[in-house]
Design an enzyme around this catalytic site. Structure first.
Site, short mmCIF file in Angstrom:
data_model
loop_
_atom_site.label_atom_id
_atom_site.label_comp_id
_atom_site.label_asym_id
_atom_site.label_seq_id
_atom_site.Cartn_x
_atom_site.Cartn_y
_atom_site.Cartn_z
N ARG A 6 0.84 -1.21 0.00
CA ARG A 6 0.00 0.00 0.00
C ARG A 6 0.87 1.26 0.00
O ARG A 6 0.64 2.20 -0.77
CB ARG A 6 -0.90 -0.02 1.23
CG ARG A 6 -1.71 1.24 1.46
CD ARG A 6 -2.53 1.05 2.72
NE ARG A 6 -3.31 2.21 3.10
CZ ARG A 6 -2.83 3.18 3.87
NH1 ARG A 6 -1.59 3.15 4.31
NH2 ARG A 6 -3.61 4.20 4.20
N ALA A 7 1.91 1.24 0.85
CA ALA A 7 2.78 2.41 0.95
C ALA A 7 3.54 2.63 -0.37
O ALA A 7 3.69 3.78 -0.82
CB ALA A 7 3.77 2.23 2.10
N GLY A 89 15.96 -15.50 0.20
CA GLY A 89 15.92 -15.92 -1.20
C GLY A 89 15.55 -14.75 -2.10
O GLY A 89 16.17 -14.54 -3.16
N ASP A 112 11.56 -14.72 10.59
CA ASP A 112 12.73 -15.25 11.31
C ASP A 112 13.66 -14.14 11.83
O ASP A 112 14.49 -14.39 12.70
CB ASP A 112 13.55 -16.16 10.39
CG ASP A 112 12.81 -17.44 10.04
OD1 ASP A 112 11.66 -17.59 10.48
OD2 ASP A 112 13.38 -18.28 9.34
N ARG A 139 0.31 -21.47 29.27
CA ARG A 139 0.70 -21.38 30.68
C ARG A 139 -0.50 -21.68 31.59
O ARG A 139 -0.35 -22.30 32.63
CB ARG A 139 1.27 -20.00 31.00
CG ARG A 139 1.50 -19.83 32.50
CD ARG A 139 2.25 -18.60 32.89
NE ARG A 139 3.65 -18.73 32.55
CZ ARG A 139 4.24 -18.13 31.54
NH1 ARG A 139 3.55 -17.35 30.75
NH2 ARG A 139 5.51 -18.31 31.31
N ARG A 147 2.47 -29.14 34.40
CA ARG A 147 3.16 -29.72 33.24
C ARG A 147 4.28 -28.82 32.72
O ARG A 147 4.25 -27.61 32.93
CB ARG A 147 2.16 -29.92 32.10
CG ARG A 147 1.30 -31.14 32.31
CD ARG A 147 0.31 -31.26 31.19
NE ARG A 147 -0.51 -32.45 31.38
CZ ARG A 147 -1.65 -32.66 30.76
NH1 ARG A 147 -2.14 -31.76 29.93
NH2 ARG A 147 -2.33 -33.77 30.97
N MET A 154 8.97 -20.93 14.90
CA MET A 154 9.75 -20.92 13.65
C MET A 154 11.13 -20.29 13.88
O MET A 154 11.35 -19.61 14.88
CB MET A 154 8.98 -20.22 12.55
CG MET A 154 7.97 -21.14 11.90
SD MET A 154 7.15 -20.37 10.51
CE MET A 154 6.38 -21.80 9.76
N ARG A 230 4.37 -31.94 27.55
CA ARG A 230 3.51 -31.88 26.36
C ARG A 230 4.21 -31.00 25.32
O ARG A 230 4.95 -30.09 25.68
CB ARG A 230 2.15 -31.23 26.69
CG ARG A 230 1.24 -32.10 27.53
CD ARG A 230 0.69 -33.28 26.72
NE ARG A 230 -0.29 -34.05 27.47
CZ ARG A 230 -0.01 -35.09 28.25
NH1 ARG A 230 1.24 -35.48 28.43
NH2 ARG A 230 -0.97 -35.75 28.88
N HIS A 236 2.69 -22.75 11.04
CA HIS A 236 2.39 -21.63 10.15
C HIS A 236 1.39 -20.62 10.69
O HIS A 236 1.19 -19.58 10.06
CB HIS A 236 1.94 -22.15 8.78
CG HIS A 236 3.07 -22.75 8.01
ND1 HIS A 236 3.57 -24.00 8.29
CD2 HIS A 236 3.83 -22.25 7.00
CE1 HIS A 236 4.57 -24.26 7.47
NE2 HIS A 236 4.76 -23.21 6.69
O1 F6P Z 1 11.74 -18.32 6.46
C1 F6P Z 1 10.52 -18.18 7.05
C2 F6P Z 1 9.96 -19.50 7.49
O2 F6P Z 1 8.74 -19.20 8.08
C3 F6P Z 1 10.83 -20.34 8.42
O3 F6P Z 1 10.79 -19.95 9.75
C4 F6P Z 1 10.27 -21.71 8.20
O4 F6P Z 1 11.23 -22.68 8.48
C5 F6P Z 1 9.92 -21.70 6.75
O5 F6P Z 1 9.69 -20.36 6.41
C6 F6P Z 1 8.75 -22.56 6.41
O6 F6P Z 1 8.66 -22.66 5.04
P1 F6P Z 1 7.41 -23.32 4.29
O7 F6P Z 1 6.26 -22.38 4.45
O8 F6P Z 1 7.84 -23.46 2.90
O9 F6P Z 1 7.12 -24.61 4.99
#
Ligand code: F6P
Length: 306
Positions: A6-7, A89, A112, A139, A147, A154, A230, A236
Site C-alpha cells: 500500500r505504501a 531468497g 525469522d 501457561r 506440566r 519458527m 507436552r 504456520h
Molecule cells: O523463512 C521463514 C519460514 O517461516 C521459516 O521460519 C520456516 O522454516 C519456513 O519459512 C517454512 O517454510 P514453508 O512455508 O515453505 O514450509
C-alpha cells in the site's frame, strides 16, 4: 507485506509513478503476470496479513536463464524499477538482478528476523505477538496440570523469535540454533524449576535447534524431571494474522523509502531499520552475511528464568 505494498503504491502515485503488482514473486515476473495497482486498488489491505500479490518460491529464477527471462519481461512491459519484498531468497534474487543492471531496491520481510542489515524485518513483531498469545494460553493449562510445555516456534537458522518469546513469555529455557544444548542440560533446568517449587515450565524451542521438541519430549519422558511434558508446535499460524501496529508502521516506512530511493536513481540497496531510522544498506552486504540472534538475549533469558 500488505501495508508495504500500500505504501509503495501510494508513494509512487504521489510522485507520479505508475505501479504494477507482480503475482507470486519471481515466478510471476518470469511469466509476465502483473497488474496495475492504483491507490484505490490497495485500499482496505492495511490490516490484512499475508500478501494480496501472493508469493512463491522459484527454483527457475535462481538460474541465469530464469533471471534473463524475468529481465526480458520487464523490458517488454517497460518496467523501469523493481521493489522486492521478501526474505533471504528474495533478496539474493534482487542482488542478482542488480548485478544484471536492473534498478532494484529490496525490502526485508521474514518472520525469522534473519536478514542482516536491519534491526527488524516485516512480520517479526506480528509473529512474536502470536507466539505470546499461544504461550500465555499454554501457561494457563500448564500451571493447572503441573506440566512442562515444549513450544516449538519458527526460526531455521536464527533463534530470534524463540529468544524474544522466551524472554517476554517467561520461559524456563530457550533452545536456539545458535547454541548447542544437551538433553541432560534441558532436563536439569526443568527438574531444578520443579524442585524450586514452580507449578509449570515453558521451554521455547526454535525449529532449527539441535534437538527438536518431539525428540526432547521422548528423551525427557525416559527420565524423571518432575513435570509431565507436552509438545505444541505453533507452525504456520505464526505467519498470518493482522499485522501489529509496529509492523504496519515499519512496513509503511520501508515502502515509502524504497520508492523514494528508486525515484532518486538508487539501486542495488535494501531499506532497513537501523536504530530508529530507515536507511539504505547495500544488497551485496546483506546477502553475504547471516544474521543470528545476539547471545546477550540468551543470557538474559537464563537469568530471568529463575
Ligand atoms: O523463512 C521463514 C519460514 O517461516 C521459516 O521460519 C520456516 O522454516 C519456513 O519459512 C517454512 O517454510 P514453508 O512455508 O515453505 O514450509
Amino acid at each position: 507485506m500488505n501495508p508495504c505494498i500500500r505504501a509503495v503504491v501510494r508513494t509512487a502515485s504521489h510522485y507520479g509513478v505508475e505501479v504494477a503488482g507482480i503475482s507470486e514473486g519471481y515466478e510471476g515476473l518470469i511469466r509476465g503476470d502483473m497488474r496495475e495497482l492504483t491507490p484505490r486498488s490497495v485500499g482496505g489491505i492495511l490490516q490484512r496479513g499475508g500478501t494480496i500479490l501472493q508469493t512463491a518460491r522459484s527454483d527457475y529464477f535462481r538460474t541465469d536463464k530464469g533471471q534473463r527471462e524475468a529481465i526480458r519481461q520487464m523490458n517488454e512491459k517497460e518496467i523501469e524499477g523493481l521493489i522486492v519484498i521478501g526474505g533471504d531468497g528474495s533478496l539474493h534474487g534482487a542482488h542478482a538482478l542488480a548485478n544484471k543492471n536492473v534498478k532494484v531496491i529490496g525490502v526485508p520481510a521474514s518472520i525469522d528476523n534473519d536478514i542482516w542489515g536491519t534491526n527488524m524485518s516485516i512480520g517479526v513483531d506480528t509473529a512474536l505477538n502470536t507466539i505470546l498469545v499461544a504461550i500465555d494460553n499454554l501457561r494457563d493449562t500448564a500451571s493447572s496440570h503441573n506440566r512442562a510445555f515444549l513450544v516449538e516456534v519458527m526460526g531455521r537458522g536464527c533463534g530470534y523469535l524463540a529468544a524474544m518469546a522466551g524472554i517476554i513469555g517467561g520461559a524456563e529455557m530457550i533452545l536456539l540454533p545458535e547454541v548447542d544444548t544437551s538433553v541432560e542440560e534441558a532436563a536439569g533446568v526443568i527438574e531444578a524449576a520443579y524442585t524450586r517449587g514452580k507449578n509449570h515450565s515453558i521451554i521455547v524451542i526454535a525449529e532449527g535447534a539441535e534437538i527438536g521438541a518431539q525428540d526432547l519430549k521422548m528423551k525427557l519422558d525416559e527420565m524423571d524431571v518432575g513435570f509431565r511434558t507436552r509438545v505444541t508446535i505453533l507452525g504456520h499460524i505464526q505467519r498470518g494474522g493482522r499485522p501489529t501496529a509496529f509492523d504496519r508502521l515499519l512496513a509503511t516506512r520501508l515502502g515509502v523509502k524504497a520508492v523514494e530511493s528508486l525515484a532518486e536513481g538508487i539501486s542495488g540497496e535494501m531499506v532497513g531499520l537501523r536504530g530508529s531510522k530507515i536507511e539504505l544498506v547495500p544488497l551485496e552486504k546483506v546477502v553475504s552475511k547471516n544474521r543470528t540472534v545476539n547471545l546477550e538475549y540468551y543470557e538474559m533469558a537464563r537469568m530471568l528464568a529463575f
